[in-house]
Design a protein around this motif. Structure first.
Motif, PDB file in Angstrom:
ATOM      1  N   UNK A 281      14.273  40.865  -3.785  1.00  0.00           N
ATOM      2  CA  UNK A 281      14.507  39.551  -4.390  1.00  0.00           C
ATOM      3  C   UNK A 281      15.082  38.621  -3.324  1.00  0.00           C
ATOM      4  N   UNK A 282      14.514  37.423  -3.169  1.00  0.00           N
ATOM      5  CA  UNK A 282      15.075  36.463  -2.214  1.00  0.00           C
ATOM      6  C   UNK A 282      16.368  35.874  -2.761  1.00  0.00           C
ATOM      7  N   UNK A 283      17.381  35.859  -1.923  1.00  0.00           N
ATOM      8  CA  UNK A 283      18.657  35.245  -2.317  1.00  0.00           C
ATOM      9  C   UNK A 283      19.122  34.325  -1.193  1.00  0.00           C
ATOM     10  N   UNK A 284      20.222  33.598  -1.442  1.00  0.00           N
ATOM     11  CA  UNK A 284      20.776  32.714  -0.409  1.00  0.00           C
ATOM     12  C   UNK A 284      22.252  33.010  -0.196  1.00  0.00           C
ATOM     13  N   UNK A 285      22.666  32.980   1.067  1.00  0.00           N
ATOM     14  CA  UNK A 285      24.090  33.049   1.415  1.00  0.00           C
ATOM     15  C   UNK A 285      24.354  31.846   2.320  1.00  0.00           C
ATOM     16  N   UNK A 286      24.386  30.645   1.718  1.00  0.00           N
ATOM     17  CA  UNK A 286      24.334  29.418   2.531  1.00  0.00           C
ATOM     18  C   UNK A 286      25.475  29.243   3.525  1.00  0.00           C
ATOM     19  N   UNK A 287      26.638  29.874   3.256  1.00  0.00           N
ATOM     20  CA  UNK A 287      27.768  29.647   4.159  1.00  0.00           C
ATOM     21  C   UNK A 287      28.029  30.819   5.095  1.00  0.00           C
TER      22      UNK A 287
END
Lengths: 477, 95
Positions: A281-287
Motif C-alpha cells: 500500500x502506498x503511504x506518505x511520511x511527508x516530514x
C-alpha cells in the motif's frame, strides 16, 4: 569445534546436550579477536555448561553490548571515561538473560556511549566487518553485529537510539530488532538519550530475536519509562504468516540519498512478500526529511544532560593533580571523552542554552510530534511500513571519519523510528558489491507481533539471512 | 549560525569540558556544520504544536512511598576514585 557453529539458537541448544557450547563460543571469539576486535572484555565463565538446567535460553552463549551494566564485570560503554568501571549491579537486561540461563561470553565493542554509526568512535579501537575487514560493521552496536555475523554467538544484545541495532545488522547481514520505547527496561543501560534509547537484539533469525525478546520484555519498576502491558508471545507471532498483511511503502524512505541498487534489493524483497500474499500500500511520511535535524538536536541535548554525571568524583575517570573543583571536572571530562562525544555534548549544551532553547530544542520537540503524527496517520491503513535500512552498504574504515555530517545524513531511514518510539527490525534482503543490504520493517507502537510476522514470514521465503562471510569463524552452510 | 572562539569557550565552560587547541579547530568547524544542518527546522510551521518530550506522551508513574533500596554505600565506595571516611574527596573549595 566447527560442529558447534550453528546458525540459530535451536542449533546451539541441540549441541548443548553433549558438548560445551560456551567454551566453543569463547574459543571462537578469542581466535577472531585480532581480526575483528569485536569484544572489549571477555567474560570469565566458570565451569562447563554441558548440563543445562532451566531457563528458556539455558546454555546459550551471547555477547553483551558493553553498554549494559554487569555486576563484577567491567562495563566501559566504549569510553576511556569508564575504562576501569566495574558496576556494583546488573542491568535488568543482564539479570533477565541470566535468569533465562543465557551465558555472556563477553562485552561487545561499541561506539563510545553509543554515539556513532561505524564503531570507529570506540576508545578500544574500531571493529571490523566480517564481510570485508577493511570496512566498518556499522554502529553503535558494531561488535554485537560482527560477532553474530561471524557465527561466534547465536545472538547479541544491542541498544538503539537512532538506528544503532538496525544499521549494524544491515551492514553485517544479520537481523536487528528494536522494540517499542518502554518495552524493555532501561535500568542499568548506560544512558545516552533517555527519550530515545531502547535495548535491542541482534541474531541471524527474526525468530531468535523474538525468543530473546520473550525473555527481556516486561514491566520493571526500576525504570520509570518502562510500560506495564500484558505479556505477549512473540515467537508465536512469527508464525502468523504474511497473507493479508498490509505493508506500507513510503516514497520518502527512497529519497535521493538512497543508492539505487539498495532500493532495488528492497523492492525485490517486497515483491516476494507480495507474491506470498502481503498487500503493498502506498503511504506518505511527508516530514521524514526533518527527522535527522530533529534527532541531532534532541539526542545531543539529552546526551549533554545525561553525561553531566561523569565528573571524576563518584566513579569513572578522574584527572590527576587538579588545581580546583572546576579544573577536576573539565580535565577529567576532557581526558575521559572522545571527540564525537565532546561534539555532541557541546551541540547539546548549545541547543539547551539561554537564548537558543526555543529556536532549537523546543522546536525540535515540536517537529518530533509532527513526525510521530505522520507515522500514526500512516499506520491507520497499514500493519507495517517497509524500506531500506541504510542508504548504502558498509563503507571503508576511515572513509567518513572526518565528516560527521555525512555520517549523520546516513541515519535518514532509522532515526524517525526512535523519535516516534516505534518498534522496527532490519532483515537481510540481498547484496550489493558483495556486501549485505537490510530491509527495514517498522511497526506501530506495541505492534511487535505484526513486525515478527512480516520479518519471519520473509525469512521463510528468502535465504539471505543464511549467507555467511568467508571469515574464519563463519557458520557452516 | 557561526560559533566563534568566545562561543566555544562559553559552551565548554557550561559543559565543564576542557578542550585542547587541535580539538578546538576541528570541533568549531563541525559544530557550525551541525547547526547549519539542523537549521532546516526553522522553516517548519510549528504553530500550536505541543512539544513532544516522551514517545508515548506518558505520565511518569508514582510508586508507593516505601523504602525499597538497601544500603549500598560500601559498593559505591569501591568504585569511587577517592574516598575517605565514607566521603567523596574533591579539591579544596573553601580557603
Amino acid at each position: 569445534m566447527s560442529a558447534l557453529r550453528f546458525a540459530d539458537i535451536a542449533g546451539w541448544r541441540a549441541a548443548a546436550a553433549d558438548q560445551d557450547p560456551i567454551a566453543a563460543a569463547r574459543t571462537m571469539a578469542e581466535a577472531a579477536q585480532p581480526a575483528l576486535n569485536a569484544l572489549i572484555t571477555p567474560a570469565v565463565v566458570t565451569g562447563p555448561h554441558t548440563a543445562t538446567a532451566g531457563g528458556a535460553l539455558a546454555g546459550i552463549p551471547y555477547a553483551h553490548k558493553d553498554l549494559f551494566c554487569t555486576a563484577g564485570l567491567r562495563t566501559t560503554a566504549g569510553s576511556r571515561m569508564l575504562d576501569g568501571f566495574v558496576p556494583p549491579y546488573d542491568a535488568t537486561v543482564s539479570a533477565r538473560l541470566d535468569q533465562a540461563g543465557a551465558v555472556c561470553i563477553g562485552k561487545a565493542n561499541m561506539d563510545e556511549f553509543a554515539m556513532g554509526s561505524s564503531n570507529e568512535n570506540s576508545a578500544f579501537g574500531a571493529v571490523r566487518n566480517p564481510w570485508d575487514l577493511q570496512r566498518v560493521p556499522g554502529g553503535s552496536s558494531g561488535g554485537s553485529a560482527a560477532l553474530v555475523a561471524a557465527g561466534i554467538v547465536p545472538f547479541a544484545t544491542g541498544s538503539d537510539t537512532g538506528g544503532s541495532v538496525r544499521q549494524p545488522a544491515a551492514f553485517c547481514g544479520v537481523t536487528g530488532f528494536k522494540p517499542s520505547y518502554g518495552r524493555i527496561s532501561r535500568y542499568g543501560m548506560i544512558a545516552f538519550a533517555s527519550s530515545l534509547d531502547q535495548a535491542g537484539v541482534i541474531a541471524r533469525h527474526a525468530r531468535d530475536c523474538a525468543e530473546v525478546l520473550n525473555c527481556l520484555a516486561g514491566f520493571d519498576p526500576r525504570d520509570a519509562t518502562s510500560v506495564e502491558r500484558p505479556a505477549e508471545d512473540f515467537v508465536a507471532a512469527c508464525d502468523r504468516g504474511v497473507r493479508g498483511l498490509r505493508i506500507g511503502i513510503a516514497r520518502e524512505l527512497y529519497s535521493a540519498g538512497i543508492r539505487s541498487e539498495i532500493a532495488d534489493c528492497t523492492r525485490a524483497a517486497l515483491a516476494e512478500l507480495e507474491r506470498a500474499g502481503a498487500l503493498l500500500v502506498d503511504i506518505e511520511l511527508p516530514r521524514l526529511q526533518l527527522s535527522v535535524p530533529a534527532y541531532y538536536v534532541i539526542a545531543p541535548a539529552e546526551a549533554s544532560s545525561n553525561l553531566a554525571r561523569y565528573d571524576g568524583v563518584r566513579y569513572g575517570h578522574r584527572a590527576e593533580a587538579a588545581r580546583d573543583l572546576n579544573d577536576l571536572y573539565a580535565r577529567s571530562r576532557s581526558e575521559g571523552f572522545g571527540t564525537e562525544v565532546k561534539r555532541r555534548i557541546l551541540v547539546g549544551t548549545f541547543v539547551l542554552s539561554a537564548g537558543y532553547y526555543d529556536a532549537y530544542y523546543l522546536r525540535a520537540q515540536q517537529v518530533r510530534r509532527l513526525i510521530a503524527e505522520d507515522f500514526a496517520r500512516a499506520f491507520a491503513g497499514v500493519d507495517v511500513i517497509a524500506g531500506p535500512t541504510t542508504p548504502d552498504v558498509a563503507f571503508r574504515i576511515g572513509e567518513k571519519a572526518d565528516d560527521p555530517l555525512a555520517m549523520y545524513a546516513a541515519d535518514i531511514n532509522t532515526v524517525a523510528v526512535n523519535l516516534a518510539g516505534l518498534p522496527a527490525i532490519s532483515v537481510p534482503c540481498g547484496f550489493v558489491d558483495g556486501l549485505p543490504v537490510g530491509l527495514q520493517l517498522i511497526g506501530p507502537a506495541w505492534g511487535e507481533a505484526s513486525l515478527f510476522a512480516a520479518a519471519h514470514g520473509y525469512q521463510q521465503i528468502s535465504d539471505w539471512h543464511f549467507r555467511t562471510p568467508q571469515f574464519g569463524a563463519g557458520v557452516p552452510s | 549560525m557561526h560559533i566563534d572562539n568566545a562561543d566555544l569557550d562559553r559552551l565548554a565552560r557550561l559543559a565543564r569540558l576542557g578542550l585542547d587547541n587541535g580539538e578546538r579547530e576541528r570541533l568549531m568547524a563541525s559544530i557550525d556544520s551541525v547547526l547549519d544542518m539542523v537549521s532546516a527546522l526553522r522553516n517548519v510551521d510549528v504553530n500550536a504544536v505541543l512539544p513532544m518530550a516522551h514517545p508515548h506522551d506518558a505520565q511518569l508513574r508514582l510508586r508507593a512511598d516505601e523504602v525499597d533500596e538497601v544500603d549500598c554505600q560500601s559498593a559505591l565506595e569501591k568504585i569511587a576514585p577517592e574516598m575517605q571516611s565514607g566521603l567523596y574527596l574533591v579539591p579544596k573549595v573553601i580557603e
